[in-house]
Motif scaffolding. Structure first.
Motif, short mmCIF file in Angstrom:
data_model
loop_
_atom_site.label_atom_id
_atom_site.label_comp_id
_atom_site.label_asym_id
_atom_site.label_seq_id
_atom_site.Cartn_x
_atom_site.Cartn_y
_atom_site.Cartn_z
N ASN A 126 0.81 -1.22 0.00
CA ASN A 126 0.00 0.00 0.00
C ASN A 126 0.84 1.26 0.00
N ASN A 127 2.03 1.19 0.58
CA ASN A 127 2.87 2.37 0.71
C ASN A 127 3.82 2.58 -0.46
N HIS A 128 3.65 1.80 -1.51
CA HIS A 128 4.52 1.94 -2.67
C HIS A 128 3.81 2.76 -3.75
N TYR A 129 4.10 4.05 -3.77
CA TYR A 129 3.49 4.93 -4.77
C TYR A 129 4.40 6.12 -5.01
N LEU A 130 4.16 6.78 -6.12
CA LEU A 130 4.91 7.98 -6.48
C LEU A 130 4.01 9.20 -6.35
N ILE A 131 4.62 10.35 -6.23
CA ILE A 131 3.84 11.59 -6.11
C ILE A 131 4.35 12.61 -7.12
N ASN A 132 3.46 13.07 -7.95
CA ASN A 132 3.79 14.18 -8.85
C ASN A 132 3.62 15.48 -8.08
N ARG A 133 4.59 16.38 -8.19
CA ARG A 133 4.45 17.65 -7.48
C ARG A 133 5.34 18.71 -8.12
N THR A 134 5.06 19.95 -7.73
CA THR A 134 5.85 21.09 -8.18
C THR A 134 7.27 20.96 -7.63
N THR A 135 8.26 21.16 -8.51
CA THR A 135 9.66 21.01 -8.09
C THR A 135 10.38 22.35 -7.99
N SER A 136 9.63 23.42 -7.84
CA SER A 136 10.25 24.74 -7.72
C SER A 136 10.74 24.98 -6.29
N TYR A 137 11.70 25.89 -6.17
CA TYR A 137 12.10 26.40 -4.86
C TYR A 137 11.31 27.68 -4.61
N LEU A 138 10.88 27.90 -3.38
CA LEU A 138 10.14 29.11 -3.03
C LEU A 138 10.93 29.90 -1.99
N LEU A 139 11.20 31.15 -2.29
CA LEU A 139 12.02 32.00 -1.42
C LEU A 139 11.14 32.92 -0.58
N LEU A 140 11.34 32.86 0.75
CA LEU A 140 10.63 33.74 1.68
C LEU A 140 11.62 34.71 2.30
N ASP A 141 11.19 35.95 2.49
CA ASP A 141 12.07 36.92 3.14
C ASP A 141 12.03 36.70 4.66
N PRO A 142 12.84 37.43 5.44
CA PRO A 142 12.87 37.21 6.90
C PRO A 142 11.53 37.39 7.61
N SER A 143 10.61 38.13 7.00
CA SER A 143 9.28 38.29 7.60
C SER A 143 8.32 37.22 7.09
N LEU A 144 8.87 36.24 6.36
CA LEU A 144 8.12 35.11 5.82
C LEU A 144 7.09 35.52 4.76
N LYS A 145 7.49 36.45 3.92
CA LYS A 145 6.67 36.81 2.76
C LYS A 145 7.25 36.11 1.53
N LEU A 146 6.37 35.54 0.72
CA LEU A 146 6.80 34.85 -0.49
C LEU A 146 7.38 35.88 -1.46
N THR A 147 8.68 35.83 -1.63
CA THR A 147 9.40 36.85 -2.39
C THR A 147 9.80 36.40 -3.78
N GLY A 148 10.18 35.14 -3.92
CA GLY A 148 10.67 34.69 -5.22
C GLY A 148 10.35 33.25 -5.52
N LEU A 149 10.32 32.93 -6.81
CA LEU A 149 10.06 31.57 -7.28
C LEU A 149 11.21 31.14 -8.18
N LEU A 150 11.76 29.96 -7.90
CA LEU A 150 12.87 29.43 -8.68
C LEU A 150 12.42 28.15 -9.35
N THR A 151 12.14 28.21 -10.63
CA THR A 151 11.65 27.06 -11.37
C THR A 151 12.80 26.31 -12.03
N ASN A 152 12.52 25.10 -12.48
CA ASN A 152 13.51 24.32 -13.22
C ASN A 152 13.83 24.95 -14.56
N PRO A 153 15.07 24.75 -15.05
CA PRO A 153 16.15 23.96 -14.45
C PRO A 153 16.88 24.73 -13.36
N HIS A 154 17.36 24.00 -12.35
CA HIS A 154 18.08 24.61 -11.24
C HIS A 154 19.58 24.50 -11.47
N HIS A 155 20.26 25.64 -11.45
CA HIS A 155 21.72 25.66 -11.60
C HIS A 155 22.31 26.33 -10.36
#
Length: 246
Positions: free
Chosen positions: A201-230
């Protein structure tokens, strides 16, 4: 003569009314122009962040896409650690910039690679001490209890968390992160070597967004880093962002 004098008075009164109307109209026009100029001055002068953000976006593109209206996540979504203890992003970020990455420990390849890239990024950054990487599992059923081991395999300072299903759905929806179970094998199979049934039952895959999400020190969503990642390009971009906006 009296009539003529009366007509002159009427003409003078009419002229005065006409002049007053012109003056009033001119005054309204000038007032309107003043308001427009004030608004323009506000956005161009009193709000330098607009120009700063545009210039910054040019510097960090295409590695990072910056949000013009950052969304705050501060303590809106209670997360959980390996011991099912509640913990907030504020507690783990400690007023640092935070990089969020959504994945799962059973991911066969992409998650380990992306975490490895983040580790490389930190080694290349000048301001790495101002950034905290937080891995959030979209698979709490299998991952609670193994989050630390999984994330710290890439970097000892990475933090692994997850959330209850309802909370997880809310935070991923708020951030635009997609995740869905896409493959489930048969419920059970038989190991003929020892004649025992093995639960699959526990053998499955999950499709999901592979972006990195950048939050500033006040935890506001500031930037999005999509593929490809360098790693090298991301490191340069993050140093510029932190130095400019911190």
């Amino acid at each position: 003569m009296a009539m003529k004098k009366h007509n002159n008075k009427r003409f003078i009164a009419y002229s005065d009314n006409k002049d007053c109307a012109k003056i009033k109209k001119t005054r309204n026009v000038l007032l309107g122009l003043s308001i427009v100029m004030f608004i323009l001055a506000y956005f161009l002068l009193a709000s330098p962040n607009t120009n700063k953000l545009t210039k910054l976006q040019e510097q960090v593109s295409p590695s990072v896409s910056l949000y013009s209206s950052p969304k705050s996540l501060k303590d809106k979504f209670p997360l959980i650690d390996d011991n099912n203890n509640k913990i907030t992003l504020s507690e783990v970020s400690k007023n640092k910039w935070t990089m969020l990455y959504f994945g799962y420990a059973s991911c066969p390849d992409v998650c380990p690679i992306d975490l490895s890239i983040l580790n490389q990024t930190l080694t290349l950054m000048k301001l790495a001490d101002k950034l905290q990487v937080v891995f959030i599992s979209v698979d709490p059923k299998r991952d609670i209890g193994r989050l630390s081991d999984f994330t710290q395999h890439s970097n000892k300072k990475f933090i692994g968390l997850s959330a209850k299903k309802e909370v997880l759905n809310k935070i991923t929806k708020a951030l635009g992160v997609y995740h869905e179970v896409v493959q489930t094998k048969q419920r059970s199979t038989k190991d003929h070597s020892n004649h025992k049934s093995i639960n699959m039952n526990n053998h499955y895959l999950i499709n999901r967004t592979t972006s990195y999400l950048l939050l500033d020190p006040s935890l506001k969503l500031t930037g999005l880093l999509t593929n490809p990642h360098h790693a090298k390009k991301i490191a340069v971009a993050l140093d510029i962002i932190i130095e400019t906006l911190d």
